[in-house]
Write a protein that holds these residues in place. Structure first.
Motif, PDB file in Angstrom:
ATOM      1  N   ASP A 225     -20.363  -6.830  -7.214  1.00 60.85           N
ATOM      2  CA  ASP A 225     -19.095  -6.124  -7.337  1.00 60.85           C
ATOM      3  C   ASP A 225     -18.445  -6.159  -5.953  1.00 60.85           C
ATOM      4  N   ILE A 226     -17.208  -6.620  -5.854  1.00 62.52           N
ATOM      5  CA  ILE A 226     -16.497  -6.603  -4.575  1.00 62.52           C
ATOM      6  C   ILE A 226     -15.838  -5.239  -4.451  1.00 62.52           C
ATOM      7  N   VAL A 227     -16.200  -4.482  -3.425  1.00 55.01           N
ATOM      8  CA  VAL A 227     -15.768  -3.088  -3.283  1.00 55.01           C
ATOM      9  C   VAL A 227     -15.004  -2.921  -1.968  1.00 55.01           C
ATOM     10  N   GLY A 228     -13.742  -2.530  -2.081  1.00 52.11           N
ATOM     11  CA  GLY A 228     -12.931  -2.226  -0.915  1.00 52.11           C
ATOM     12  C   GLY A 228     -12.631  -0.743  -0.845  1.00 52.11           C
ATOM     13  N   PHE A 229     -12.381  -0.263   0.354  1.00 52.46           N
ATOM     14  CA  PHE A 229     -12.026   1.148   0.529  1.00 52.46           C
ATOM     15  C   PHE A 229     -11.099   1.272   1.719  1.00 52.46           C
ATOM     16  N   ASP A 230     -10.231   2.257   1.662  1.00 54.98           N
ATOM     17  CA  ASP A 230      -9.434   2.614   2.830  1.00 54.98           C
ATOM     18  C   ASP A 230     -10.236   3.622   3.639  1.00 54.98           C
ATOM     19  N   PRO A 231     -10.605   3.291   4.887  1.00 59.10           N
ATOM     20  CA  PRO A 231     -11.342   4.265   5.695  1.00 59.10           C
ATOM     21  C   PRO A 231     -10.535   5.547   5.887  1.00 59.10           C
ATOM     22  N   ARG A 232     -11.231   6.628   6.195  1.00 61.25           N
ATOM     23  CA  ARG A 232     -10.556   7.906   6.411  1.00 61.25           C
ATOM     24  C   ARG A 232      -9.423   7.747   7.434  1.00 61.25           C
ATOM     25  N   GLY A 233      -8.287   8.384   7.124  1.00 64.04           N
ATOM     26  CA  GLY A 233      -7.124   8.290   7.988  1.00 64.04           C
ATOM     27  C   GLY A 233      -6.235   7.106   7.713  1.00 64.04           C
ATOM     28  N   VAL A 234      -6.646   6.229   6.783  1.00 68.41           N
ATOM     29  CA  VAL A 234      -5.950   4.967   6.536  1.00 68.41           C
ATOM     30  C   VAL A 234      -5.422   4.915   5.104  1.00 68.41           C
ATOM     31  N   GLY A 235      -4.217   4.429   4.940  1.00 67.70           N
ATOM     32  CA  GLY A 235      -3.696   4.091   3.625  1.00 67.70           C
ATOM     33  C   GLY A 235      -3.755   5.217   2.620  1.00 67.70           C
ATOM     34  N   GLU A 236      -4.622   5.064   1.604  1.00 70.43           N
ATOM     35  CA  GLU A 236      -4.731   6.038   0.520  1.00 70.43           C
ATOM     36  C   GLU A 236      -5.830   7.065   0.750  1.00 70.43           C
ATOM     37  N   SER A 237      -6.471   7.033   1.921  1.00 71.13           N
ATOM     38  CA  SER A 237      -7.596   7.943   2.195  1.00 71.13           C
ATOM     39  C   SER A 237      -7.217   8.958   3.270  1.00 71.13           C
ATOM     40  N   THR A 238      -6.520  10.015   2.835  1.00 70.69           N
ATOM     41  CA  THR A 238      -6.094  11.086   3.743  1.00 70.69           C
ATOM     42  C   THR A 238      -5.472  10.496   5.003  1.00 70.69           C
ATOM     43  N   PRO A 239      -4.332   9.829   4.886  1.00 70.70           N
ATOM     44  CA  PRO A 239      -3.793   9.039   5.996  1.00 70.70           C
ATOM     45  C   PRO A 239      -3.270   9.867   7.160  1.00 70.70           C
ATOM     46  N   ILE A 240      -3.467   9.328   8.357  1.00 68.02           N
ATOM     47  CA  ILE A 240      -2.823   9.835   9.567  1.00 68.02           C
ATOM     48  C   ILE A 240      -1.338   9.523   9.490  1.00 68.02           C
ATOM     49  N   ARG A 241      -0.500  10.496   9.816  1.00 71.33           N
ATOM     50  CA  ARG A 241       0.941  10.265   9.914  1.00 71.33           C
ATOM     51  C   ARG A 241       1.440  10.876  11.208  1.00 71.33           C
ATOM     52  N   CYS A 242       2.320  10.142  11.888  1.00 73.17           N
ATOM     53  CA  CYS A 242       2.814  10.594  13.185  1.00 73.17           C
ATOM     54  C   CYS A 242       4.331  10.565  13.267  1.00 73.17           C
ATOM     55  N   MET A 243       4.932   9.439  12.954  1.00 73.09           N
ATOM     56  CA  MET A 243       6.355   9.240  13.206  1.00 73.09           C
ATOM     57  C   MET A 243       7.101   8.832  11.945  1.00 73.09           C
ATOM     58  N   SER A 244       8.406   9.071  11.958  1.00 75.05           N
ATOM     59  CA  SER A 244       9.274   8.554  10.911  1.00 75.05           C
ATOM     60  C   SER A 244       9.439   7.051  11.099  1.00 75.05           C
ATOM     61  N   SER A 245       9.999   6.385  10.101  1.00 73.14           N
ATOM     62  CA  SER A 245      10.206   4.941  10.203  1.00 73.14           C
ATOM     63  C   SER A 245      11.127   4.583  11.362  1.00 73.14           C
ATOM     64  N   LYS A 246      12.199   5.353  11.550  1.00 69.35           N
ATOM     65  CA  LYS A 246      13.121   5.083  12.654  1.00 69.35           C
ATOM     66  C   LYS A 246      12.432   5.284  13.999  1.00 69.35           C
ATOM     67  N   GLU A 247      11.592   6.309  14.074  1.00 68.74           N
ATOM     68  CA  GLU A 247      10.857   6.541  15.316  1.00 68.74           C
ATOM     69  C   GLU A 247       9.891   5.393  15.598  1.00 68.74           C
ATOM     70  N   LEU A 248       9.243   4.874  14.561  1.00 71.00           N
ATOM     71  CA  LEU A 248       8.341   3.744  14.753  1.00 71.00           C
ATOM     72  C   LEU A 248       9.100   2.493  15.169  1.00 71.00           C
ATOM     73  N   ASP A 249      10.286   2.283  14.599  1.00 68.83           N
ATOM     74  CA  ASP A 249      11.109   1.156  15.047  1.00 68.83           C
ATOM     75  C   ASP A 249      11.339   1.214  16.551  1.00 68.83           C
TER      76      ASP A 249
END
Length: 527
Positions: A148-172
Motif C-alpha cells: 500500500d503506498i501511504v502518504g501523509f502531510d506531516p504535522r504543521g503541513v497542508g491538511e495536518s494542522t497547518p502552520i499559518r503566518c501571512m496573507s497571500s499579499k504578505e507572502l508575495d
C-alpha cells in the motif's frame, strides 16, 4: 534543505517544494498536477466509511497506547485512493493533553501485499498526500503490487494542522524581498521583512511552533505505522524526507524494516554550512544546464561558452534587481531578482524541465519575466488565484526549530559574503533566506548525533549533480548511520529513484521487497 530553496514544489533546501516525480515525460508538470489534485480532493477525506481491520500494535510507553491502537475510518477519496485522519498528541511529553490530526492517504496494493510503504517527498513542508496522489508514476508496478503506498502531510503541513503566518499579499512581498542585498538599506529591509515573518508566525501559530520539529514528525510516523498494522516501518523519503527517516531510525531502530533515503541530507552539517554547500550544488546544476543548452536548437544564449552564458545570466539578474522584469500576469507583481532566481532554480531540480527554463530565459533576456515568475510560483506553491499552500511557512517553521541558527545579522552577512564567493549566483540568496530564524520565537532543542544504532541496513542514495542535496551529503549520512549503505547515481537532477536509471530502480525495488542491499558505495550510471 535550507530556507531559500526547497523541494519541488516549495522557498528552500533540500528540500522546497514540492513532490519529486519520475523524470519520464513532463515530470515537472506532473508534480504540479499532483499538487493541484490534492487541493481539491483531500478535504473530502474526512473520517467515515468502513473500519480498517489491522492488528493492535503495542506502544513504546503505555500512555501512548490509545494512539497506537486507534482504528481510523478509511473512506474512498477518488481514483482508487482511501483517506483517513489519525490522532496524535500535540506534545509527546504530555500524551493526555491536546491532540492534533494527521491526514493520511493510501493506494492499496494490487498484488501479494507485504505491508505499507510510507513516503515523504521532502521540503520540509512538502505534501505527502500530493506525492501519493502521483504514486502510479512515482513507483514501479513491482512496488505498487506489494505495498500500500501511504502518504501523509506531516504535522504543521497542508491538511495536518497547518502552520499559518501571512496573507497571500504578505507572502508575495516577503518572497519578493531582495535576498541578495547590495546596500545597507536593502539589508535593513530584509531584516524588517524577516522579523515580520517570524512575528506573524508567532501571532497566528504560536501554540504549534514548539511542536513541528522533525523529531515530532518522526514520532507521528511510528503512530501511523502502528495504525496501519505494520510491525516494522518500510519507508521511502526524498531530500528532507531523508532527514525525517534518519530521525525515525534513531528513535525507533528496532521498528525499522527497510528505509530508503534518497537525495540525502547530512544532519551533521551545521545550518549555515549546509546553506553554502547547497548553493554550490545549484551552481553545479546551472553549469550542467548551460552545457546542455548550448547544444540545443532553442539555445537562449548568445554566447557559445559556459562562462559567457553565466555572464548573460548575471546581467539578467542585475537588470531584475535594478529595474525589475515585465510581468504579464494580472497580479501586479514585479519580477524582482529574488523572483527571477527562484524561476531559474525551479527547473534545475529536474532535467526534464530544462526545455522550459530555456524558453523562460529567452523571454527574460528580452525583458519579459512572466515565464520565470510562473516557474517560481511552482516552487513556492503559489496558486493561480494568488493563494498559497502553506509550504513556505511550514518550511521555515520546521527548519528554524530543527537546527540552531545565528541570532546576529552580522553572522548572516559574513556567511553570505563567503557563500557568494563560492557560489556567485545563489550563495548570498540561500544564506540570507535563513534570516527569519534569527528572530524565531522558539529555540531549537539540543540534539545528539543521529546514528540509528541497532537498525537493519538503511539504503542512502545520492546523485552526483544533485542541485539541492549534494552527493557529499549522502556520503556523510551513510557514514554517520551505524548501518548506512551508500548508493550513488551519476546523473543530474534532484533525487535518483525513478529518475531514469534502471539500475537505481531495480536496487531500490529489491531492497524494499526483499531487503537485499547493494555493495556499499556502488554507483549507477545515468541512463
Amino acid at each position: 534543505m535550507n530556507d531559500a530553496f526547497r523541494d519541488l514544489p516549495g522557498r528552500t533546501a533540500g528540500d522546497r517544494p514540492r513532490p519529486q516525480a519520475a523524470r519520464s515525460g513532463r515530470a515537472l508538470l506532473r508534480r504540479v498536477a499532483a499538487t493541484a489534485a490534492a487541493v481539491f480532493v483531500v478535504a473530502g477525506c474526512a473520517v467515515g466509511g468502513r473500519m480498517d481491520e489491522r492488528p493492535v500494535i503495542k506502544a513504546p510507553v503505555p500512555e501512548l497506547q490509545p494512539f497506537y491502537s486507534q482504528r481510523p475510518e478509511w473512506r474512498d477519496c477518488g481514483d482508487g485512493f482511501e483517506c483517513a485522519r489519525i490522532e496524535v498528541p500535540l506534545d509527546y511529553a504530555k500524551p493526555s493533553g491536546e491532540r492534533i490530526e494527521i491526514s493520511v492517504i493510501r493506494l492499496p496494493a494490487t498484488g501479494d501485499r507485504i505491508g505499507s510503504l510510507l513516503i515523504n517527498p521532502g521540503g520540509p513542508g512538502g505534501s505527502g498526500i500530493a506525492y501519493a496522489r502521483a504514486a502510479r508514476a512515482m513507483f514501479t508496478a513491482r512496488i505498487r503490487a506489494r505495498f500500500d503506498i501511504v502518504g501523509f502531510d506531516p504535522r504543521g503541513v497542508g491538511e495536518s494542522t497547518p502552520i499559518r503566518c501571512m496573507s497571500s499579499k504578505e507572502l508575495d512581498s516577503f518572497i519578493g524581498l531582495d535576498a541578495n542585498p547590495d546596500t545597507a538599506a536593502e539589508v535593513v529591509a530584509l531584516e524588517k521583512g524577516s522579523k515580520r515573518f517570524a512575528e506573524r508566525c508567532a501571532a497566528r501559530s504560536r501554540r504549534l511552533l514548539p511542536y513541528v520539529g522533525t523529531e515530532y514528525a518522526a514520532r507521528d510516523m511510528d503512530v501511523i505505522r502502528a495504525v496501519l498494522g505494520d510491525t516494522g516501518l518500510t519507508y521511502l523519503g526524498k531530500s528532507y524526507g531523508t532527514f525525517l527517516g534518519a530521525w525515525y531510525a534513531d528513535l525507533f531502530p528496532k521498528q525499522v524494516r527497510a528505509l530508503v533515503l534518497d537525495g540525502a541530507v547530512d544532519p551533521a552539517v551545521p545550518a549555515l554550512k549546509a546553506n553554502e554547500v547547497q548553493a554550490k550544488g545549484f551552481e553545479v546544476a546551472l553549469r550542467a544546464f548551460i552545457r546542455d543548452a548550448l547544444t540545443q536548437r532553442d539555445n537562449p544564449f548568445r554566447s557559445r561558452t559556459v562562462g559567457g552564458a553565466l555572464a548573460e545570466i548575471d546581467a539578467l539578474l542585475t537588470r531584475a534587481d535594478q529595474h525589475g522584469l515585465r510581468n504579464d500576469l494580472p497580479d501586479g507583481r514585479v519580477v524582482t531578482e529574488s523572483w527571477a532566481v527562484l524561476g531559474i532554480v525551479t527547473p534545475l531540480y529536474d532535467r526534464d524541465a530544462w526545455p522550459r527554463l530555456r524558453k523562460a530565459l529567452r523571454s527574460a533576456f528580452a525583458g519579459n519575466g512572466t515565464e520565470l515568475l510562473r516557474l517560481a510560483d511552482i516552487l513556492v506553491e503559489r496558486r493561480r488565484d494568488g493563494s498559497y499552500a502553506n509550504q513556505t511557512e511550514a518550511n521555515m517553521a520546521i527548519n528554524c526549530v530543527d537546527r540552531p541558527y545565528p541570532a546576529k545579522v552580522d553572522e548572516y552577512r559574513k556567511a553570505a559574503e563567503k557563500a557568494a564567493a563560492a557560489a556567485p549566483r545563489f550563495g548570498a540568496y540561500v544564506m540570507w533566506g535563513s534570516l527569519p530564524c534569527a528572530y524565531w520565537p522558539v529555540k531549537p532543542a539540543a540534539t545528539d548525533p543521529i546514528r540509528a544504532v541497532g537498525a537493519p541496513p538503511i539504503l542512502v542514495i545520492g546523485t552526483t549533480r544533485d542541485p539541492a542535496t549534494p552527493y557529499e551529503w549522502a556520503k556523510g549520512l551513510a557514514a554517520t548511520l551505524a548501518s548506512g549503505v551508500l548508493l550513488g547515481y551519476d546523473g543530474d537532477g534532484h533525487t535518483a529513484y525513478r529518475a531514469g536509471s534502471r539500475c537505481v530502480d531495480d536496487i531500490v525495488d529489491d531492497y524494499l521487497i526483499s531487503r537485499r542491499v547493494p555493495e556499499n558505495g556502488k554507483v549507477c550510471a545515468e541512463a
